[in-house]
Scaffold this active site. Sequence first.
Site, PDB file in Angstrom:
ATOM      1  N   ARG A 172       0.818  -1.213   0.000  1.00 12.56           N
ATOM      2  CA  ARG A 172       0.000   0.000   0.000  1.00 12.56           C
ATOM      3  C   ARG A 172       0.855   1.268   0.000  1.00 12.56           C
ATOM      4  O   ARG A 172       0.401   2.321  -0.425  1.00 12.56           O
ATOM      5  CB  ARG A 172      -0.852   0.048   1.279  1.00 12.56           C
ATOM      6  CG  ARG A 172      -2.113  -0.727   1.257  1.00 12.56           C
ATOM      7  CD  ARG A 172      -2.725  -0.722   2.651  1.00 12.56           C
ATOM      8  NE  ARG A 172      -3.174   0.582   3.102  1.00 12.56           N
ATOM      9  CZ  ARG A 172      -4.421   1.040   2.970  1.00 12.56           C
ATOM     10  NH1 ARG A 172      -5.334   0.289   2.416  1.00 12.56           N
ATOM     11  NH2 ARG A 172      -4.750   2.228   3.397  1.00 12.56           N
ATOM     12  N   ARG A 176       8.720   6.922  -3.788  1.00 11.71           N
ATOM     13  CA  ARG A 176       8.827   7.929  -4.852  1.00 11.71           C
ATOM     14  C   ARG A 176      10.239   8.472  -4.980  1.00 11.71           C
ATOM     15  O   ARG A 176      10.913   8.670  -3.981  1.00 11.71           O
ATOM     16  CB  ARG A 176       7.908   9.117  -4.544  1.00 11.71           C
ATOM     17  CG  ARG A 176       6.466   8.769  -4.606  1.00 11.71           C
ATOM     18  CD  ARG A 176       5.629  10.003  -4.937  1.00 11.71           C
ATOM     19  NE  ARG A 176       4.247   9.685  -4.638  1.00 11.71           N
ATOM     20  CZ  ARG A 176       3.635  10.045  -3.535  1.00 11.71           C
ATOM     21  NH1 ARG A 176       4.270  10.787  -2.647  1.00 11.71           N
ATOM     22  NH2 ARG A 176       2.398   9.695  -3.320  1.00 11.71           N
ATOM     23  N   ARG A 249      -7.849  -6.800  14.050  1.00 12.18           N
ATOM     24  CA  ARG A 249      -6.955  -6.032  14.901  1.00 12.18           C
ATOM     25  C   ARG A 249      -7.787  -4.862  15.391  1.00 12.18           C
ATOM     26  O   ARG A 249      -8.557  -4.266  14.625  1.00 12.18           O
ATOM     27  CB  ARG A 249      -5.769  -5.561  14.050  1.00 12.18           C
ATOM     28  CG  ARG A 249      -4.644  -5.031  14.847  1.00 12.18           C
ATOM     29  CD  ARG A 249      -3.852  -6.112  15.527  1.00 12.18           C
ATOM     30  NE  ARG A 249      -2.769  -5.473  16.285  1.00 12.18           N
ATOM     31  CZ  ARG A 249      -2.370  -5.850  17.480  1.00 12.18           C
ATOM     32  NH1 ARG A 249      -2.928  -6.880  18.083  1.00 12.18           N
ATOM     33  NH2 ARG A 249      -1.390  -5.212  18.093  1.00 12.18           N
ATOM     34  N   ARG A 280       0.727   6.205  16.377  1.00 12.98           N
ATOM     35  CA  ARG A 280       0.769   7.570  15.851  1.00 12.98           C
ATOM     36  C   ARG A 280       0.037   8.543  16.753  1.00 12.98           C
ATOM     37  O   ARG A 280      -0.763   8.142  17.596  1.00 12.98           O
ATOM     38  CB  ARG A 280       0.213   7.640  14.427  1.00 12.98           C
ATOM     39  CG  ARG A 280      -1.181   7.115  14.268  1.00 12.98           C
ATOM     40  CD  ARG A 280      -1.552   7.090  12.778  1.00 12.98           C
ATOM     41  NE  ARG A 280      -2.783   6.365  12.572  1.00 12.98           N
ATOM     42  CZ  ARG A 280      -3.279   6.037  11.383  1.00 12.98           C
ATOM     43  NH1 ARG A 280      -2.634   6.365  10.284  1.00 12.98           N
ATOM     44  NH2 ARG A 280      -4.412   5.383  11.285  1.00 12.98           N
ATOM     45  N   GLU A 302      -2.889   6.801  19.176  1.00 12.15           N
ATOM     46  CA  GLU A 302      -3.533   5.592  18.663  1.00 12.15           C
ATOM     47  C   GLU A 302      -2.724   4.365  19.088  1.00 12.15           C
ATOM     48  O   GLU A 302      -1.555   4.247  18.735  1.00 12.15           O
ATOM     49  CB  GLU A 302      -3.594   5.714  17.142  1.00 12.15           C
ATOM     50  CG  GLU A 302      -4.464   4.699  16.473  1.00 12.15           C
ATOM     51  CD  GLU A 302      -4.675   5.054  14.994  1.00 12.15           C
ATOM     52  OE1 GLU A 302      -4.987   6.209  14.662  1.00 12.15           O
ATOM     53  OE2 GLU A 302      -4.494   4.135  14.177  1.00 12.15           O
ATOM     54  N   TYR A 350     -10.569  -4.725   4.389  1.00 10.72           N
ATOM     55  CA  TYR A 350     -10.109  -3.406   4.787  1.00 10.72           C
ATOM     56  C   TYR A 350     -10.249  -2.489   3.574  1.00 10.72           C
ATOM     57  O   TYR A 350      -9.557  -2.640   2.588  1.00 10.72           O
ATOM     58  CB  TYR A 350      -8.655  -3.446   5.259  1.00 10.72           C
ATOM     59  CG  TYR A 350      -8.216  -2.089   5.739  1.00 10.72           C
ATOM     60  CD1 TYR A 350      -8.857  -1.491   6.812  1.00 10.72           C
ATOM     61  CD2 TYR A 350      -7.211  -1.382   5.096  1.00 10.72           C
ATOM     62  CE1 TYR A 350      -8.499  -0.229   7.242  1.00 10.72           C
ATOM     63  CE2 TYR A 350      -6.841  -0.129   5.530  1.00 10.72           C
ATOM     64  CZ  TYR A 350      -7.485   0.447   6.600  1.00 10.72           C
ATOM     65  OH  TYR A 350      -7.135   1.696   7.026  1.00 10.72           O
ATOM     66  N   ASP A 352     -10.824   1.513   1.865  1.00  6.55           N
ATOM     67  CA  ASP A 352     -10.805   2.958   2.009  1.00  6.55           C
ATOM     68  C   ASP A 352     -12.222   3.477   1.799  1.00  6.55           C
ATOM     69  O   ASP A 352     -13.062   2.786   1.223  1.00  6.55           O
ATOM     70  CB  ASP A 352      -9.857   3.573   0.966  1.00  6.55           C
ATOM     71  CG  ASP A 352      -8.404   3.255   1.269  1.00  6.55           C
ATOM     72  OD1 ASP A 352      -8.070   3.112   2.466  1.00  6.55           O
ATOM     73  OD2 ASP A 352      -7.605   3.151   0.322  1.00  6.55           O
TER      74      ASP A 352
HETATM   75  N1  UDP Z   1       3.719   1.320   7.607  1.00  2.64           N
HETATM   76  C1  UDP Z   1       4.998   1.414   8.140  1.00  2.64           C
HETATM   77  N2  UDP Z   1       5.414   2.618   8.644  1.00  2.64           N
HETATM   78  C2  UDP Z   1       4.629   3.721   8.637  1.00  2.64           C
HETATM   79  C3  UDP Z   1       3.326   3.624   8.075  1.00  2.64           C
HETATM   80  C4  UDP Z   1       2.913   2.406   7.581  1.00  2.64           C
HETATM   81  O1  UDP Z   1       5.723   0.447   8.185  1.00  2.64           O
HETATM   82  O2  UDP Z   1       5.087   4.771   9.130  1.00  2.64           O
HETATM   83  C5  UDP Z   1       3.277  -0.004   7.092  1.00  2.64           C
HETATM   84  C6  UDP Z   1       2.556  -0.836   8.137  1.00  2.64           C
HETATM   85  O3  UDP Z   1       2.918  -2.185   7.935  1.00  2.64           O
HETATM   86  C7  UDP Z   1       1.103  -0.629   7.809  1.00  2.64           C
HETATM   87  C8  UDP Z   1       1.135  -0.531   6.291  1.00  2.64           C
HETATM   88  O4  UDP Z   1       2.366   0.139   6.026  1.00  2.64           O
HETATM   89  O5  UDP Z   1       0.312  -1.703   8.251  1.00  2.64           O
HETATM   90  C9  UDP Z   1      -0.036   0.223   5.677  1.00  2.64           C
HETATM   91  O6  UDP Z   1      -0.049   1.522   6.189  1.00  2.64           O
HETATM   92  P1  UDP Z   1      -1.218   2.536   5.935  1.00  2.64           P
HETATM   93  O7  UDP Z   1      -0.775   3.860   6.395  1.00  2.64           O
HETATM   94  O8  UDP Z   1      -1.722   2.364   4.559  1.00  2.64           O
HETATM   95  O9  UDP Z   1      -2.291   1.960   6.971  1.00  2.64           O
HETATM   96  P2  UDP Z   1      -3.597   2.654   7.531  1.00  2.64           P
HETATM   97  O10 UDP Z   1      -3.273   4.064   7.894  1.00  2.64           O
HETATM   98  O11 UDP Z   1      -4.617   2.546   6.455  1.00  2.64           O
HETATM   99  O12 UDP Z   1      -3.882   1.831   8.706  1.00  2.64           O
END
Ligand code: UDP
Length: 366
Positions: A172, A176, A249, A280, A302, A350, A352
């Site tokens: 996901r 870049r 989860r 976060r 969170e 899951y 969006d």
């Molecule tokens: N991820 C990570 N570091 C970050 C943010 C995301 O390793 O700082 C990884 C983590 O495994 C996560 C996945 O990327 O489960 C998908 O992140 P995304 O932000 O898409 O998840 P969401 O915010 O939708 O829960």
Amino acid sequence: MKYDYLIVGAGLYGAVFAQKKTETGKKCLVIDRRGHIAGNIYSRKMEGIDVHMYGPHIFHTDQEKVWEYVTRFTKFNHFTYCPVANYKGELYNLPFNMNTFTKMWPDVKTPEQAREKIRVQIDAAGIKEPKNLEEQAISLVGTDIYEKLIKGYTEKQWGRACTELPAFIIKRLPVRWTYDNNYFNHPYQGIPLDGYTEMVKRMLEGVEVWLGVDYLDQKDELRQQAETVIYTGAMDEYFDYCYGELQYRSLQFETETLDMPNFQGVAGMNYTDCDHPYTRIIEHKHFLFGAGNPDKTVITKEYPAEWSRGEEPYYPINNERNAAVYKKYRELAGREKNLRFGGRLGTYRYMDMDQVILQALEDAER
Ligand code: UDP
């Protein structure tokens, strides 16, 4: 029968489905066990700041049809999600881009040098075919970024080692070779100017809504209200866990108001180390460019959590065991007359927000 549709769940899927059906002259009743509409996109004002009560939601889509639809109910601002990662006090831009690379490796100045740095690390790791999330992440961005920005966050998020997680979770995240901190690639992005709850409220105009009503407690009476039931809750709970639990989860949120105008200067800061128990911190005022009380700010920490019955399910855990259990529930659901499942929980995916809207629009049209 008083209604054509009884829609269980006043979240995004339920609201869109009800809106579309009402528009074509059908009579809908929407019920929700919670005391508010909007499901997990529910937001409410604290200190004049719109607070996302069930985790941050940033609307983004590349679907013309979805964008046209949502903008009937709200205007969006021009917010783009540019989170920052905090690894033991070191700050890096996300998603992984030239800002991240040049900070991580001060000797890197060009995209070519960044690629070379990562290539050397990938080669040294010697992974041919990635078998798990750790190997997938290292073959994508090398070991430094994996160790500092992925490993800790992911292990907290999912509660297990990266070597035991499927590779696809990490796909996901964009990588870049430009200085672009926008987390999403979609052409349409933003936050509803007057909040998500208002948006859903407008979708539900002219629809009968009962809050604080649990369908599973009064199934027999409620079933008599409508020709067809649309159920947006969890499928395993609906069938009383007869094939066992689908695994999720969960998350816990700790929201506080602080006596300061600006806590972290950004809407989302990811804590990617293992020293902090939360994944976060969201500072809500930055979603709306500082709207609300200028002297206060509201933040939410969170914490990922194990899910057990009675907790809010957030992320489906996609593995073989759960896929097999879900398949059995689907077969059972297929045998029920005049009952359809929809949305993130109802389809155990899951999704969006734009995918949920699209699913509801297509189901309503069918
Ligand atoms: N991820 C990570 N570091 C970050 C943010 C995301 O390793 O700082 C990884 C983590 O495994 C996560 C996945 O990327 O489960 C998908 O992140 P995304 O932000 O898409 O998840 P969401 O915010 O939708 O829960």
